[in-house]
Scaffold this active site. Structure first.
Site, PDB file in Angstrom:
ATOM      1  N   TYR A 135     -17.910  32.007  34.948  1.00 12.04           N
ATOM      2  CA  TYR A 135     -17.362  32.055  33.586  1.00 12.04           C
ATOM      3  C   TYR A 135     -17.424  30.661  32.952  1.00 12.04           C
ATOM      4  O   TYR A 135     -17.888  30.491  31.821  1.00 12.04           O
ATOM      5  CB  TYR A 135     -15.912  32.561  33.634  1.00 12.04           C
ATOM      6  CG  TYR A 135     -15.147  32.330  32.349  1.00 12.04           C
ATOM      7  CD1 TYR A 135     -15.347  33.145  31.244  1.00 12.04           C
ATOM      8  CD2 TYR A 135     -14.221  31.287  32.238  1.00 12.04           C
ATOM      9  CE1 TYR A 135     -14.656  32.922  30.053  1.00 12.04           C
ATOM     10  CE2 TYR A 135     -13.524  31.061  31.055  1.00 12.04           C
ATOM     11  CZ  TYR A 135     -13.741  31.878  29.970  1.00 12.04           C
ATOM     12  OH  TYR A 135     -13.060  31.657  28.799  1.00 12.04           O
ATOM     13  N   LYS A 174     -19.446  29.231  29.685  1.00  5.94           N
ATOM     14  CA  LYS A 174     -18.757  28.558  28.572  1.00  5.94           C
ATOM     15  C   LYS A 174     -19.314  27.142  28.365  1.00  5.94           C
ATOM     16  O   LYS A 174     -19.311  26.628  27.254  1.00  5.94           O
ATOM     17  CB  LYS A 174     -17.246  28.497  28.842  1.00  5.94           C
ATOM     18  CG  LYS A 174     -16.518  29.789  28.507  1.00  5.94           C
ATOM     19  CD  LYS A 174     -16.374  29.993  27.000  1.00  5.94           C
ATOM     20  CE  LYS A 174     -15.539  31.196  26.650  1.00  5.94           C
ATOM     21  NZ  LYS A 174     -15.522  31.501  25.202  1.00  5.94           N
ATOM     22  N   ALA A 191     -15.612  36.332  21.121  1.00  6.85           N
ATOM     23  CA  ALA A 191     -16.060  37.377  22.062  1.00  6.85           C
ATOM     24  C   ALA A 191     -16.573  36.736  23.347  1.00  6.85           C
ATOM     25  O   ALA A 191     -17.248  35.715  23.308  1.00  6.85           O
ATOM     26  CB  ALA A 191     -17.167  38.204  21.424  1.00  6.85           C
ATOM     27  N   ASP A 196      -6.601  37.168  21.025  1.00  4.46           N
ATOM     28  CA  ASP A 196      -6.746  36.087  20.044  1.00  4.46           C
ATOM     29  C   ASP A 196      -7.290  36.619  18.724  1.00  4.46           C
ATOM     30  O   ASP A 196      -6.845  36.206  17.653  1.00  4.46           O
ATOM     31  CB  ASP A 196      -7.713  35.007  20.563  1.00  4.46           C
ATOM     32  CG  ASP A 196      -7.168  34.309  21.782  1.00  4.46           C
ATOM     33  OD1 ASP A 196      -6.080  34.679  22.250  1.00  4.46           O
ATOM     34  OD2 ASP A 196      -7.848  33.385  22.272  1.00  4.46           O
ATOM     35  N   GLU A 222     -11.247  25.823  31.377  1.00  2.00           N
ATOM     36  CA  GLU A 222     -11.993  26.109  32.604  1.00  2.00           C
ATOM     37  C   GLU A 222     -13.194  25.172  32.754  1.00  2.00           C
ATOM     38  O   GLU A 222     -13.714  25.005  33.859  1.00  2.00           O
ATOM     39  CB  GLU A 222     -12.466  27.565  32.616  1.00  2.00           C
ATOM     40  CG  GLU A 222     -11.392  28.562  33.014  1.00  2.00           C
ATOM     41  CD  GLU A 222     -10.942  28.409  34.461  1.00  2.00           C
ATOM     42  OE1 GLU A 222     -11.807  28.261  35.342  1.00  2.00           O
ATOM     43  OE2 GLU A 222      -9.727  28.419  34.700  1.00  2.00           O
ATOM     44  N   THR A 270     -13.003  26.240  26.505  1.00  2.00           N
ATOM     45  CA  THR A 270     -11.910  26.539  27.440  1.00  2.00           C
ATOM     46  C   THR A 270     -11.619  25.404  28.412  1.00  2.00           C
ATOM     47  O   THR A 270     -12.532  24.659  28.796  1.00  2.00           O
ATOM     48  CB  THR A 270     -12.276  27.803  28.260  1.00  2.00           C
ATOM     49  OG1 THR A 270     -11.409  27.899  29.396  1.00  2.00           O
ATOM     50  CG2 THR A 270     -13.698  27.754  28.784  1.00  2.00           C
TER      51      THR A 270
HETATM   52  O1  F7E Z   1      -5.325  33.020  36.174  1.00  2.00           O
HETATM   53  C1  F7E Z   1      -3.924  32.512  39.539  1.00  2.00           C
HETATM   54  C2  F7E Z   1      -5.415  32.335  39.386  1.00  2.00           C
HETATM   55  O2  F7E Z   1      -6.530  35.042  35.353  1.00  2.00           O
HETATM   56  C3  F7E Z   1      -4.436  31.927  36.125  1.00  2.00           C
HETATM   57  C4  F7E Z   1      -8.684  33.110  30.641  1.00  2.00           C
HETATM   58  O3  F7E Z   1      -8.163  33.359  29.355  1.00  2.00           O
HETATM   59  O4  F7E Z   1      -7.519  31.026  30.745  1.00  2.00           O
HETATM   60  C5  F7E Z   1      -7.721  32.255  31.441  1.00  2.00           C
HETATM   61  O5  F7E Z   1      -8.293  32.027  32.720  1.00  2.00           O
HETATM   62  C6  F7E Z   1      -4.193  31.415  37.528  1.00  2.00           C
HETATM   63  C7  F7E Z   1      -5.453  31.219  38.357  1.00  2.00           C
HETATM   64  O6  F7E Z   1      -6.331  32.980  33.888  1.00  2.00           O
HETATM   65  C8  F7E Z   1      -3.342  35.968  40.454  1.00  2.00           C
HETATM   66  O7  F7E Z   1      -6.023  32.012  40.627  1.00  2.00           O
HETATM   67  C9  F7E Z   1      -2.773  34.006  41.199  1.00  2.00           C
HETATM   68  O8  F7E Z   1      -5.383  29.988  39.019  1.00  2.00           O
HETATM   69  O9  F7E Z   1      -4.365  34.360  34.250  1.00  2.00           O
HETATM   70  P1  F7E Z   1      -5.613  33.948  34.908  1.00  2.00           P
HETATM   71  P2  F7E Z   1      -7.470  31.875  34.069  1.00  2.00           P
HETATM   72  O10 F7E Z   1      -8.374  32.188  35.165  1.00  2.00           O
HETATM   73  O11 F7E Z   1      -6.800  30.548  34.091  1.00  2.00           O
HETATM   74  C10 F7E Z   1      -8.694  30.241  30.512  1.00  2.00           C
HETATM   75  C11 F7E Z   1      -8.287  29.057  29.672  1.00  2.00           C
HETATM   76  C12 F7E Z   1      -9.831  31.031  29.978  1.00  2.00           C
HETATM   77  O12 F7E Z   1     -10.662  30.515  29.252  1.00  2.00           O
HETATM   78  C13 F7E Z   1     -10.026  32.404  30.520  1.00  2.00           C
HETATM   79  O13 F7E Z   1     -10.848  33.185  29.680  1.00  2.00           O
HETATM   80  O14 F7E Z   1      -3.414  32.382  38.227  1.00  2.00           O
HETATM   81  N1  F7E Z   1      -3.539  33.811  40.095  1.00  2.00           N
HETATM   82  N2  F7E Z   1      -2.641  35.329  41.444  1.00  2.00           N
HETATM   83  C14 F7E Z   1      -3.903  35.007  39.602  1.00  2.00           C
HETATM   84  N3  F7E Z   1      -4.639  35.329  38.508  1.00  2.00           N
HETATM   85  C15 F7E Z   1      -4.834  36.635  38.268  1.00  2.00           C
HETATM   86  N4  F7E Z   1      -5.567  37.005  37.170  1.00  2.00           N
HETATM   87  N5  F7E Z   1      -4.314  37.619  39.102  1.00  2.00           N
HETATM   88  C16 F7E Z   1      -3.561  37.333  40.208  1.00  2.00           C
HETATM   89  O15 F7E Z   1      -3.101  38.221  40.932  1.00  2.00           O
END
Ligand code: F7E
Length: 339
Positions: free
Chosen positions: A151, A155, A83, A17, A129, A127
């Site tokens: 997290y 936030k 950040a 970003d 979240e 967020t």
């Molecule tokens: O997960 C699922 C996981 O890590 C999205 C950050 O920018 O957006 C982001 O947070 C979904 C979740 O992003 C895997 O369980 C499945 O449901 O891409 P993500 P996030 O956690 O939504 C928000 C708005 C923020 O603020 C955060 O900083 O995908 N998922 N399998 C997985 N996720 C990951 N990372 N890896 C996997 O293998």
């Protein structure tokens, strides 16, 4: 006489970003300054191509003295606090570091602004979240927060302090409650980029050391040439980061500080994401994706989907890039990069 160019100070400028926002503000004629964490080898991350145009200041959100010093020196008109320790998965392994960088880091900025530069406008990156395991669909600015991971808790501290400092001290602190936003600059720690890199690696038949590293520094495909994921049923509202930094800027041009949801209004599962991404390369996702419990989170959010009516009506913002186009953009970019 033309108006004096504005100055912006961005924390998190080396991230996805931060780099898109810096590009946007440079195009608008801003003087752009950014906080760069002190490492033995400075890493400019996604902002490396902007090194000659951005002024970098070595420092850390952990250190209130350096924040005050830079604000007094630079006197930015606008401060964008992007950040954070932003990986949800990692926040269970590093809860205190997350609370410090993501929660207290924001509070240190607000304190520095209060003491040194109360006239500055501040954007705080909130967020989706925050909604956590909500049952309200879609979510807007009035939807109650139910954070379900360290997290989101950090936030929440930053978000509530932004509102408290706005009300108590009359500071211009606005928040953008951003839903997931992605791009070819996204780190492979996040699921969209993990998937787009894996699709490209499989399609191009990459082997051994040519396979790019993904989440946690692990190659994006395993020895059986498969992509390992966690919860395929999780649902997210995925937009394009380039669109979302425009929203950040617009939020700070508003006549009063406020909170705005920034989203596409559409939700898709991780399974949908796999289907779209593999089909861009003419592959069938079911043959290539396996579940690894390692990536399943101790808690998961409800289906996240944002209602962006408020920002559309107040500021005229709307998302330009649709989910399918975003996925296509990311897979094509990784195919070109790895080819
Ligand atoms: O997960 C699922 C996981 O890590 C999205 C950050 O920018 O957006 C982001 O947070 C979904 C979740 O992003 C895997 O369980 C499945 O449901 O891409 P993500 P996030 O956690 O939504 C928000 C708005 C923020 O603020 C955060 O900083 O995908 N998922 N399998 C997985 N996720 C990951 N990372 N890896 C996997 O293998």
């Amino acid at each position: 006489m033309g108006r004096k160019a504005k100055t912006a100070f961005i924390t998190g400028i080396t991230g996805q970003d931060g780099s898109y926002l810096a590009e946007l503000l440079l195009k608008k004629g801003y003087r752009v300054c950014g906080l760069l964490r002190r490492n033995s080898n400075p890493s400019y991350g996604s902002a490396a191509h902007l090194r000659s145009e951005v002024e970098f200041f070595l420092g850390d959100l952990a250190d209130p003295a350096c924040l005050s010093m830079y604000l007094a020196e630079v006197k930015p008109d606008e401060i964008y606090n992007l950040a954070a320790q932003s990986q949800v998965h990692e926040s269970w392994s590093q809860p205190l570091a997350t609370a410090d960088q993501t929660g207290l880091g924001a509070l240190r900025i607000f304190e520095a602004v209060r003491n040194v530069l109360p006239q500055a406008r501040v954007y705080q990156a909130s967020t989706s979240e925050l909604y956590g395991d909500t049952t309200v669909v879609p979510q807007d600015e009035e939807t109650p927060f139910h954070p379900v991971n360290p997290y989101a808790a950090a936030k929440a501290l930053a978000h509530f302090d932004a509102q408290i400092y706005r009300k108590s001290f009359g500071l211009f602190i606005s928040t953008g409650i951003l839903f997931n936003h992605e791009s070819p600059r996204r780190s492979p720690d996040f699921v969209t980029r993990k998937v787009s890199l894996a699709v490209a690696a499989i399609k191009l038949g990459l082997k051994g050391a040519r396979i790019p590293l993904g989440q946690g520094g692990i190659p994006v495909i395993n020895k059986d040439r498969k992509l390992e994921l966690g919860n395929l049923d999780a649902k997210r509202d995925w937009g394009f980061a380039g669109d979302y930094v425009e929203a950040m800027w617009m939020i700070l041009q508003h006549d009063k500080p406020d909170d705005f949801v920034v989203a596409t209004g559409e939700t898709h599962s991780v399974r949908d994401l796999c289907e779209s991404a593999f089909s861009v390369a003419g592959l069938k996702w079911k043959d290539r994706v396996v579940i690894n419990k390692k990536w399943i989170r101790p808690t998961e959010t409800g289906p996240l989907v944002g209602n962006y009516t408020k920002i559309r009506k107040a500021l005229g913002w709307k998302p330009k890039v649709k989910f399918e186009d975003l996925v296509n953009m990311m897979v094509q970019a990784d195919l070109a990069k790895l080819r």
